[in-house]
Design a protein around this motif. Structure first.
Motif, PDB file in Angstrom:
ATOM      1  N   PHE A   1      28.135  35.944  50.255  1.00  0.00           N
ATOM      2  CA  PHE A   1      27.380  35.363  49.158  1.00  0.00           C
ATOM      3  C   PHE A   1      26.110  36.175  48.959  1.00  0.00           C
ATOM      4  N   TYR A   2      25.909  36.643  47.752  1.00  0.00           N
ATOM      5  CA  TYR A   2      24.710  37.388  47.376  1.00  0.00           C
ATOM      6  C   TYR A   2      23.831  36.474  46.535  1.00  0.00           C
ATOM      7  N   PRO A   3      22.758  35.939  47.117  1.00  0.00           N
ATOM      8  CA  PRO A   3      21.893  35.028  46.354  1.00  0.00           C
ATOM      9  C   PRO A   3      21.354  35.715  45.106  1.00  0.00           C
ATOM     10  N   PRO A   4      21.446  35.066  43.959  1.00  0.00           N
ATOM     11  CA  PRO A   4      21.088  35.712  42.694  1.00  0.00           C
ATOM     12  C   PRO A   4      19.607  36.071  42.558  1.00  0.00           C
ATOM     13  N   LEU A   5      18.717  35.310  43.138  1.00  0.00           N
ATOM     14  CA  LEU A   5      17.297  35.582  42.975  1.00  0.00           C
ATOM     15  C   LEU A   5      16.650  36.125  44.252  1.00  0.00           C
ATOM     16  N   ALA A   6      17.459  36.579  45.170  1.00  0.00           N
ATOM     17  CA  ALA A   6      16.918  37.078  46.438  1.00  0.00           C
ATOM     18  C   ALA A   6      16.296  38.455  46.243  1.00  0.00           C
ATOM     19  N   ALA A   7      15.252  38.715  46.987  1.00  0.00           N
ATOM     20  CA  ALA A   7      14.579  40.011  46.910  1.00  0.00           C
ATOM     21  C   ALA A   7      15.319  41.066  47.719  1.00  0.00           C
ATOM     22  N   SER A   8      16.244  40.651  48.556  1.00  0.00           N
ATOM     23  CA  SER A   8      16.970  41.569  49.422  1.00  0.00           C
ATOM     24  C   SER A   8      18.411  41.712  48.934  1.00  0.00           C
ATOM     25  N   PRO A   9      18.993  42.899  49.048  1.00  0.00           N
ATOM     26  CA  PRO A   9      20.394  43.075  48.658  1.00  0.00           C
ATOM     27  C   PRO A   9      21.371  42.600  49.734  1.00  0.00           C
ATOM     28  N   ASN A  10      20.861  42.081  50.836  1.00  0.00           N
ATOM     29  CA  ASN A  10      21.725  41.624  51.926  1.00  0.00           C
ATOM     30  C   ASN A  10      22.471  40.361  51.528  1.00  0.00           C
ATOM     31  N   SER A  11      23.652  40.232  52.079  1.00  0.00           N
ATOM     32  CA  SER A  11      24.460  39.062  51.779  1.00  0.00           C
ATOM     33  C   SER A  11      24.434  38.085  52.940  1.00  0.00           C
ATOM     34  N   MET A  12      24.906  36.888  52.646  1.00  0.00           N
ATOM     35  CA  MET A  12      25.105  35.857  53.646  1.00  0.00           C
ATOM     36  C   MET A  12      26.607  35.784  53.885  1.00  0.00           C
TER      37      MET A  12
END
Length: 126
Positions: free
Chosen positions: A48-59
């Motif tokens: 899952f790539y959070p849409p408003l996250a500052a990091s390109p890392n996924s969960m």
């Protein structure tokens, strides 16, 4: 005898590398969610790539008892699975498989390095 060990280790390295490349099967993607299948554990996982996250890392987390998840349901799903302990069990299983794989790969690489060292540098001392 020494050459047999070397050849066996090199063949084993190639087999392990092939197994490593074939471990994950990328399935469908929908929006910020990518599905992948761990062939070794027989488990479907979500990136899952959070849409408003500052990091390109996924969960990453496993899907337990379901095939798909909606972005709005992720927090509720993770809370429920974390309370039952199944989320941790799937992570432990994945980690054990990965650690075993890396251990076997490193062991074979060390055997190859030692065999080459023994063949080319220690042969004159006999």
């Amino acid at each position: 005898m020494k050459n047999k060990k070397l050849v066996l280790s090199i063949v084993t390295i190639f087999i392990l590398l092939l197994l490593g490349f074939l471990r994950w099967d990328n399935l469908d993607s929908s929006g910020n969610i990518n599905y992948k299948y761990d062939r070794w554990a027989g488990q479907k996982w979500v990136e899952f790539y959070p849409p408003l996250a500052a990091s390109p890392n996924s969960m990453e987390f496993p899907l337990i008892y379901m095939d798909e998840i909606h972005q709005n349901d992720i927090n509720k799903y993770l809370e429920k699975q974390a309370l039952t302990g199944e989320l941790v069990n799937k992570w432990i299983e994945r980690t054990k498989l990965t650690d075993g794989y890396i251990g076997l790969l490193l062991l074979n690489i060390l055997v190859v390095i030692y065999s080459f060292f023994r063949m080319f540098f220690l042969r004159d001392k006999k």
